[in-house]
Design a protein around this motif. Sequence first.
Motif, PDB file in Angstrom:
ATOM      1  N   HIS A 148      76.059 -43.729 -42.241  1.00  0.00           N
ATOM      2  CA  HIS A 148      75.028 -44.767 -42.331  1.00  0.00           C
ATOM      3  C   HIS A 148      75.539 -45.965 -43.136  1.00  0.00           C
ATOM      4  N   VAL A 149      76.177 -45.686 -44.270  1.00  0.00           N
ATOM      5  CA  VAL A 149      76.724 -46.765 -45.105  1.00  0.00           C
ATOM      6  C   VAL A 149      77.798 -47.527 -44.328  1.00  0.00           C
ATOM      7  N   ASN A 150      78.668 -46.785 -43.624  1.00  0.00           N
ATOM      8  CA  ASN A 150      79.737 -47.415 -42.850  1.00  0.00           C
ATOM      9  C   ASN A 150      79.184 -48.338 -41.767  1.00  0.00           C
ATOM     10  N   SER A 151      78.202 -47.858 -41.017  1.00  0.00           N
ATOM     11  CA  SER A 151      77.698 -48.662 -39.898  1.00  0.00           C
ATOM     12  C   SER A 151      76.767 -49.787 -40.355  1.00  0.00           C
ATOM     13  N   LYS A 152      75.907 -49.521 -41.309  1.00  0.00           N
ATOM     14  CA  LYS A 152      74.942 -50.549 -41.722  1.00  0.00           C
ATOM     15  C   LYS A 152      75.596 -51.657 -42.540  1.00  0.00           C
ATOM     16  N   TYR A 153      76.470 -51.283 -43.468  1.00  0.00           N
ATOM     17  CA  TYR A 153      77.044 -52.291 -44.381  1.00  0.00           C
ATOM     18  C   TYR A 153      78.473 -52.693 -44.011  1.00  0.00           C
ATOM     19  N   LYS A 154      79.021 -52.052 -42.994  1.00  0.00           N
ATOM     20  CA  LYS A 154      80.368 -52.381 -42.502  1.00  0.00           C
ATOM     21  C   LYS A 154      81.424 -52.237 -43.607  1.00  0.00           C
ATOM     22  N   ILE A 155      81.293 -51.184 -44.400  1.00  0.00           N
ATOM     23  CA  ILE A 155      82.294 -50.892 -45.439  1.00  0.00           C
ATOM     24  C   ILE A 155      82.740 -49.447 -45.304  1.00  0.00           C
ATOM     25  N   GLN A 156      83.964 -49.217 -45.748  1.00  0.00           N
ATOM     26  CA  GLN A 156      84.528 -47.869 -45.652  1.00  0.00           C
ATOM     27  C   GLN A 156      85.332 -47.567 -46.899  1.00  0.00           C
ATOM     28  N   GLY A 157      85.803 -46.355 -46.977  1.00  0.00           N
ATOM     29  CA  GLY A 157      86.698 -45.952 -48.054  1.00  0.00           C
ATOM     30  C   GLY A 157      86.014 -45.900 -49.415  1.00  0.00           C
ATOM     31  N   GLU A 158      86.760 -46.338 -50.432  1.00  0.00           N
ATOM     32  CA  GLU A 158      86.277 -46.254 -51.812  1.00  0.00           C
ATOM     33  C   GLU A 158      85.007 -47.074 -52.022  1.00  0.00           C
ATOM     34  N   MET A 159      84.941 -48.237 -51.410  1.00  0.00           N
ATOM     35  CA  MET A 159      83.752 -49.069 -51.580  1.00  0.00           C
ATOM     36  C   MET A 159      82.531 -48.373 -50.998  1.00  0.00           C
ATOM     37  N   ALA A 160      82.681 -47.716 -49.868  1.00  0.00           N
ATOM     38  CA  ALA A 160      81.570 -46.986 -49.257  1.00  0.00           C
ATOM     39  C   ALA A 160      81.127 -45.848 -50.175  1.00  0.00           C
ATOM     40  N   ASP A 161      82.077 -45.170 -50.809  1.00  0.00           N
ATOM     41  CA  ASP A 161      81.732 -44.088 -51.727  1.00  0.00           C
ATOM     42  C   ASP A 161      80.991 -44.614 -52.961  1.00  0.00           C
ATOM     43  N   LEU A 162      81.416 -45.768 -53.456  1.00  0.00           N
ATOM     44  CA  LEU A 162      80.704 -46.378 -54.595  1.00  0.00           C
ATOM     45  C   LEU A 162      79.288 -46.784 -54.209  1.00  0.00           C
ATOM     46  N   VAL A 163      79.144 -47.363 -53.022  1.00  0.00           N
ATOM     47  CA  VAL A 163      77.817 -47.750 -52.541  1.00  0.00           C
ATOM     48  C   VAL A 163      76.942 -46.512 -52.372  1.00  0.00           C
ATOM     49  N   LEU A 164      77.505 -45.467 -51.811  1.00  0.00           N
ATOM     50  CA  LEU A 164      76.746 -44.230 -51.623  1.00  0.00           C
ATOM     51  C   LEU A 164      76.312 -43.643 -52.964  1.00  0.00           C
ATOM     52  N   LEU A 165      77.201 -43.638 -53.950  1.00  0.00           N
ATOM     53  CA  LEU A 165      76.819 -43.158 -55.282  1.00  0.00           C
ATOM     54  C   LEU A 165      75.677 -43.981 -55.860  1.00  0.00           C
TER      55      LEU A 165
ATOM     56  N   SER B  15      86.394 -35.094 -57.288  1.00  0.00           N
ATOM     57  CA  SER B  15      87.851 -34.997 -57.156  1.00  0.00           C
ATOM     58  C   SER B  15      88.434 -36.219 -56.453  1.00  0.00           C
ATOM     59  N   HIS B  16      87.698 -37.267 -56.437  1.00  0.00           N
ATOM     60  CA  HIS B  16      88.118 -38.485 -55.742  1.00  0.00           C
ATOM     61  C   HIS B  16      89.374 -39.056 -56.398  1.00  0.00           C
ATOM     62  N   LYS B  17      90.214 -39.722 -55.627  1.00  0.00           N
ATOM     63  CA  LYS B  17      91.435 -40.309 -56.189  1.00  0.00           C
ATOM     64  C   LYS B  17      91.132 -41.514 -57.072  1.00  0.00           C
ATOM     65  N   ASN B  18      89.977 -42.151 -56.858  1.00  0.00           N
ATOM     66  CA  ASN B  18      89.579 -43.311 -57.652  1.00  0.00           C
ATOM     67  C   ASN B  18      88.884 -42.834 -58.928  1.00  0.00           C
TER      68      ASN B  18
END
Length: 176
Positions: free
Chosen positions: A28-45, A73-76
Amino acid sequence: MSFEVKSVKGDEIRKAVNQGNISFLTGHVNSKYKIQGEMADLVLLKMLHDAYYSGDFNKSSIQQMVKSTRFTSHKNQIIRETAIIFPKNHLLQSEMFAPAICLKTLEGQKICTNQNNGKYKYLIFADTEMAVCREHLKYLPAIQQKFQKHLEIYVVLRKTDAGQMKNFLPKIKSRE
């Protein structure tokens, strides 16, 4: 997330949060906000944080998602630290007992704030070298006297010379 559940896919989002479906939420975050990867994980948090405090979702599901290895266990490092801190927020909720703080009196006697005697605990952190702190401390005897039935006052002082403190305290008490 509270805003998101009022959207077209709102029921799906609510169901995904309450069931702990991180894959759906990430999609949902990927499709709605057009972000992926670490930024998507931060947005999801961030969205999970907001959802947790909105009262609209199952809190234990949100806590389980945040505790998942995806975040812990994220690399970031920022994502890992955020995920580790988040579950500790439950300690700040209303009706939770405050953590005990054990202190030593000027006489060296150990006292702890978790001694449940039915009184509220009022913790004051002060530095007697600061004029504003000295001014506030002057009023403590009056407060203690007025509310002694329901309140215990604990003053936590910055590391101060014991002799200096013994001179300062009588000045406060003489103003009662």
